[in-house]
Design a protein around this motif. Structure first.
Motif, PDB file in Angstrom:
ATOM      1  N   ILE A  75      -2.637 -38.505  -9.601  1.00  0.00           N
ATOM      2  CA  ILE A  75      -1.444 -38.833 -10.404  1.00  0.00           C
ATOM      3  C   ILE A  75      -0.454 -39.611  -9.551  1.00  0.00           C
ATOM      4  N   ASP A  76      -0.314 -39.219  -8.292  1.00  0.00           N
ATOM      5  CA  ASP A  76       0.591 -39.922  -7.387  1.00  0.00           C
ATOM      6  C   ASP A  76       0.135 -41.363  -7.139  1.00  0.00           C
ATOM      7  N   HIS A  77      -1.173 -41.615  -7.239  1.00  0.00           N
ATOM      8  CA  HIS A  77      -1.709 -42.953  -7.013  1.00  0.00           C
ATOM      9  C   HIS A  77      -1.641 -43.839  -8.255  1.00  0.00           C
ATOM     10  N   GLN A  78      -1.053 -43.339  -9.326  1.00  0.00           N
ATOM     11  CA  GLN A  78      -0.950 -44.141 -10.548  1.00  0.00           C
ATOM     12  C   GLN A  78      -0.022 -45.341 -10.349  1.00  0.00           C
ATOM     13  N   THR A  79      -0.359 -46.441 -11.029  1.00  0.00           N
ATOM     14  CA  THR A  79       0.486 -47.637 -10.977  1.00  0.00           C
ATOM     15  C   THR A  79       1.684 -47.518 -11.916  1.00  0.00           C
ATOM     16  N   TYR A  80       1.702 -46.459 -12.714  1.00  0.00           N
ATOM     17  CA  TYR A  80       2.836 -46.237 -13.624  1.00  0.00           C
ATOM     18  C   TYR A  80       4.071 -45.823 -12.822  1.00  0.00           C
ATOM     19  N   ASP A  81       5.240 -46.167 -13.359  1.00  0.00           N
ATOM     20  CA  ASP A  81       6.505 -45.863 -12.687  1.00  0.00           C
ATOM     21  C   ASP A  81       6.670 -44.346 -12.533  1.00  0.00           C
ATOM     22  N   LYS A  82       6.709 -43.864 -11.313  1.00  0.00           N
ATOM     23  CA  LYS A  82       6.790 -42.424 -11.062  1.00  0.00           C
ATOM     24  C   LYS A  82       8.122 -41.829 -11.518  1.00  0.00           C
ATOM     25  N   LYS A  83       9.162 -42.664 -11.630  1.00  0.00           N
ATOM     26  CA  LYS A  83      10.455 -42.178 -12.104  1.00  0.00           C
ATOM     27  C   LYS A  83      10.432 -41.881 -13.608  1.00  0.00           C
ATOM     28  N   SER A  84       9.347 -42.286 -14.265  1.00  0.00           N
ATOM     29  CA  SER A  84       9.223 -42.064 -15.710  1.00  0.00           C
ATOM     30  C   SER A  84       8.100 -41.080 -16.034  1.00  0.00           C
ATOM     31  N   MET A  85       7.684 -40.278 -15.044  1.00  0.00           N
ATOM     32  CA  MET A  85       6.611 -39.312 -15.250  1.00  0.00           C
ATOM     33  C   MET A  85       7.098 -37.888 -14.993  1.00  0.00           C
ATOM     34  N   GLN A  86       6.779 -37.009 -15.921  1.00  0.00           N
ATOM     35  CA  GLN A  86       7.003 -35.577 -15.759  1.00  0.00           C
ATOM     36  C   GLN A  86       5.626 -34.907 -15.708  1.00  0.00           C
ATOM     37  N   ILE A  87       5.365 -34.118 -14.681  1.00  0.00           N
ATOM     38  CA  ILE A  87       4.068 -33.442 -14.541  1.00  0.00           C
ATOM     39  C   ILE A  87       4.286 -31.938 -14.662  1.00  0.00           C
ATOM     40  N   ILE A  88       3.626 -31.337 -15.646  1.00  0.00           N
ATOM     41  CA  ILE A  88       3.724 -29.896 -15.867  1.00  0.00           C
ATOM     42  C   ILE A  88       2.375 -29.262 -15.559  1.00  0.00           C
ATOM     43  N   LEU A  89       2.359 -28.361 -14.594  1.00  0.00           N
ATOM     44  CA  LEU A  89       1.160 -27.590 -14.278  1.00  0.00           C
ATOM     45  C   LEU A  89       1.268 -26.256 -15.010  1.00  0.00           C
ATOM     46  N   ALA A  90       0.423 -26.068 -16.022  1.00  0.00           N
ATOM     47  CA  ALA A  90       0.497 -24.878 -16.873  1.00  0.00           C
ATOM     48  C   ALA A  90      -0.525 -23.854 -16.390  1.00  0.00           C
ATOM     49  N   ASN A  91      -0.071 -22.902 -15.598  1.00  0.00           N
ATOM     50  CA  ASN A  91      -0.947 -21.896 -15.017  1.00  0.00           C
ATOM     51  C   ASN A  91      -1.201 -20.770 -16.018  1.00  0.00           C
ATOM     52  N   ASN A  92      -2.480 -20.641 -16.464  1.00  0.00           N
ATOM     53  CA  ASN A  92      -2.782 -19.572 -17.419  1.00  0.00           C
ATOM     54  C   ASN A  92      -3.560 -18.440 -16.747  1.00  0.00           C
ATOM     55  N   GLN A  93      -2.783 -17.667 -15.968  1.00  0.00           N
ATOM     56  CA  GLN A  93      -3.268 -16.422 -15.354  1.00  0.00           C
ATOM     57  C   GLN A  93      -4.351 -16.658 -14.295  1.00  0.00           C
ATOM     58  N   SER A  94      -4.124 -17.613 -13.403  1.00  0.00           N
ATOM     59  CA  SER A  94      -5.057 -17.831 -12.286  1.00  0.00           C
ATOM     60  C   SER A  94      -5.040 -16.629 -11.347  1.00  0.00           C
ATOM     61  N   THR A  95      -6.190 -16.357 -10.736  1.00  0.00           N
ATOM     62  CA  THR A  95      -6.288 -15.249  -9.788  1.00  0.00           C
ATOM     63  C   THR A  95      -6.486 -15.735  -8.352  1.00  0.00           C
ATOM     64  N   ASP A  96      -6.542 -17.059  -8.155  1.00  0.00           N
ATOM     65  CA  ASP A  96      -6.689 -17.601  -6.805  1.00  0.00           C
ATOM     66  C   ASP A  96      -5.342 -18.159  -6.347  1.00  0.00           C
ATOM     67  N   ASP A  97      -5.355 -18.994  -5.313  1.00  0.00           N
ATOM     68  CA  ASP A  97      -4.103 -19.532  -4.774  1.00  0.00           C
ATOM     69  C   ASP A  97      -3.829 -20.939  -5.326  1.00  0.00           C
ATOM     70  N   SER A  98      -3.872 -21.075  -6.632  1.00  0.00           N
ATOM     71  CA  SER A  98      -3.539 -22.364  -7.247  1.00  0.00           C
ATOM     72  C   SER A  98      -2.085 -22.737  -6.958  1.00  0.00           C
ATOM     73  N   PHE A  99      -1.214 -21.739  -6.902  1.00  0.00           N
ATOM     74  CA  PHE A  99       0.191 -22.020  -6.600  1.00  0.00           C
ATOM     75  C   PHE A  99       0.336 -22.624  -5.204  1.00  0.00           C
ATOM     76  N   GLY A 100      -0.497 -22.207  -4.261  1.00  0.00           N
ATOM     77  CA  GLY A 100      -0.452 -22.766  -2.923  1.00  0.00           C
ATOM     78  C   GLY A 100      -0.809 -24.254  -2.926  1.00  0.00           C
ATOM     79  N   ALA A 101      -1.776 -24.640  -3.780  1.00  0.00           N
ATOM     80  CA  ALA A 101      -2.141 -26.054  -3.898  1.00  0.00           C
ATOM     81  C   ALA A 101      -0.969 -26.850  -4.476  1.00  0.00           C
ATOM     82  N   TYR A 102      -0.270 -26.248  -5.440  1.00  0.00           N
ATOM     83  CA  TYR A 102       0.924 -26.891  -6.013  1.00  0.00           C
ATOM     84  C   TYR A 102       2.017 -27.042  -4.954  1.00  0.00           C
ATOM     85  N   ALA A 103       2.231 -26.005  -4.126  1.00  0.00           N
ATOM     86  CA  ALA A 103       3.263 -26.060  -3.086  1.00  0.00           C
ATOM     87  C   ALA A 103       2.957 -27.159  -2.073  1.00  0.00           C
TER      88      ALA A 103
END
Length: 337
Positions: A75-103
């Motif tokens: 997503i960061d490598h997109q040619t689209y204007d990053k100032k016009s992008m909102q990225i929502i990571l919708a975590n549905n009860q993960s049991t691993d360290d997905s939050f660590g990847a987000y951090a």
């Protein structure tokens, strides 16, 4: 004479069987190929908007620790204007360290507007929760285990901006060719190569033809996009079926009567199939979901009761317009007049 008749009869039988695949498969395939080539040659030139609109990218997250960081990087490598992008990571009860990847992604890609929200379990529930948090003119869903081609978001927005009739679209989903080449074992590699060609033929070429006829059956759950105002006219994603992507397609195209297309130059790359076990589970899920949705909508639009209701309504219109082809019925005598 008997032997000649017998030979011609047997030849006719085998010739007929030989013609079946030619008529059913080969000729339609050639015609579709010619049509695709014509469509590609006559693609209209799209005009860039004066100001790029806001886009919300929703990534459902479930035990995505190993793939989420690379997905966000695409997503960061997109040619689209990053100032016009909102990225929502919708975590549905993960049991691993997905939050660590987000951090880690937050630190690595400071120019991205990233949000991490916790939702109820299930992909459909995660998508619905994120849709209410979205602020973009367009809402784009991608799976967390794939990679966006750098121009994917830009190409989708261009299609939306140049055709106001388009309500939703699906992107092109393909296995990563470099990973297909790295598959070990000739049997597994053969399976992965066949999957690649299947995606290219059925999911790319096939959906392009369906899109041209305005008959797209299902948008890919791995990569799809919507006008937000149209999305809010739907019942959102159905949480009672595993075919929520097909149900959403039917809601927009059948219930709302709006246009759903494919954006063939917006590509989302996924990992090749891991083996027959995953292939069986995947196809069983797809078929079950499609059957559930088809049964639901056919019960509303293709029932015997619905057929006769539409038939009589059509006849009433014809009678009012004095159509010469209508069957005029005297409902008191039950005789055709």
């Amino acid at each position: 004479m008997y032997w000649i008749n017998l030979a011609l009869t047997r030849m006719g039988f085998w010739i007929t069987w030989a013609l079946v695949p030619i008529v059913v498969e080969i000729i339609p395939a050639i015609m579709s190929t010619i049509k695709l080539m014509r469509l590609h040659r006559h693609m209209p030139r799209l005009k860039a908007p004066a100001k790029w609109p806001w886009v919300t990218i929703i990534v459902p997250v479930y035990n995505s620790e190993d793939t989420l960081f690379d997905c966000i990087r695409s997503i960061d490598h997109q040619t689209y204007d990053k100032k016009s992008m909102q990225i929502i990571l919708a975590n549905n009860q993960s049991t691993d360290d997905s939050f660590g990847a987000y951090a880690r992604a937050q630190n690595a890609f400071p120019n991205l507007f990233l949000r991490y929200v916790n939702t109820d379990k299930g992909k459909a529930r995660a998508l619905n929760a994120a849709i209410y948090e979205s602020i973009g003119n367009y809402v784009i869903n991608i799976d967390s285990d794939g990679l966006l081609e750098p121009n994917a978001i830009k190409n989708m927005v261009l299609r939306f901006e140049n055709d106001e009739q388009i309500a939703a679209m699906t992107g092109a989903v393909l296995p990563q060719r470099n990973l297909v080449k790295q598959v070990h074992g000739w049997w597994h590699r053969l399976l992965a190569k066949n999957e690649y060609y299947e995606y290219a033929q059925a999911f790319l070429s096939g959906r392009t033809i369906e899109s041209f006829r305005d008959q797209l059956f299902t948008m890919s759950g791995a990569f799809s996009a919507f006008r937000r105002e149209v999305l809010m006219e739907t019942f959102l994603y159905d949480t009672d079926t595993i075919g929520e992507d097909t149900d959403m397609t039917f809601q927009i195209r059948t219930r709302l009567g709006k246009k759903v297309v494919i954006c063939a130059d917006a590509i989302f790359y996924v990992a090749p199939i891991s083996g027959f076990s995953e292939l069986y589970t995947q196809r069983q899920r797809w078929q079950r979901g499609e059957l559930e949705v088809a049964q639901h909508y056919m019960s509303q639009t293709a029932s015997i009761k619905g057929f006769f209701k539409e038939f009589w309504e059509c006849q009433e219109v014809c009678v009012k317009r004095d159509c010469p082809f209508s069957i005029k019925l005297n409902f008191f005598s039950r005789k055709v007049i």
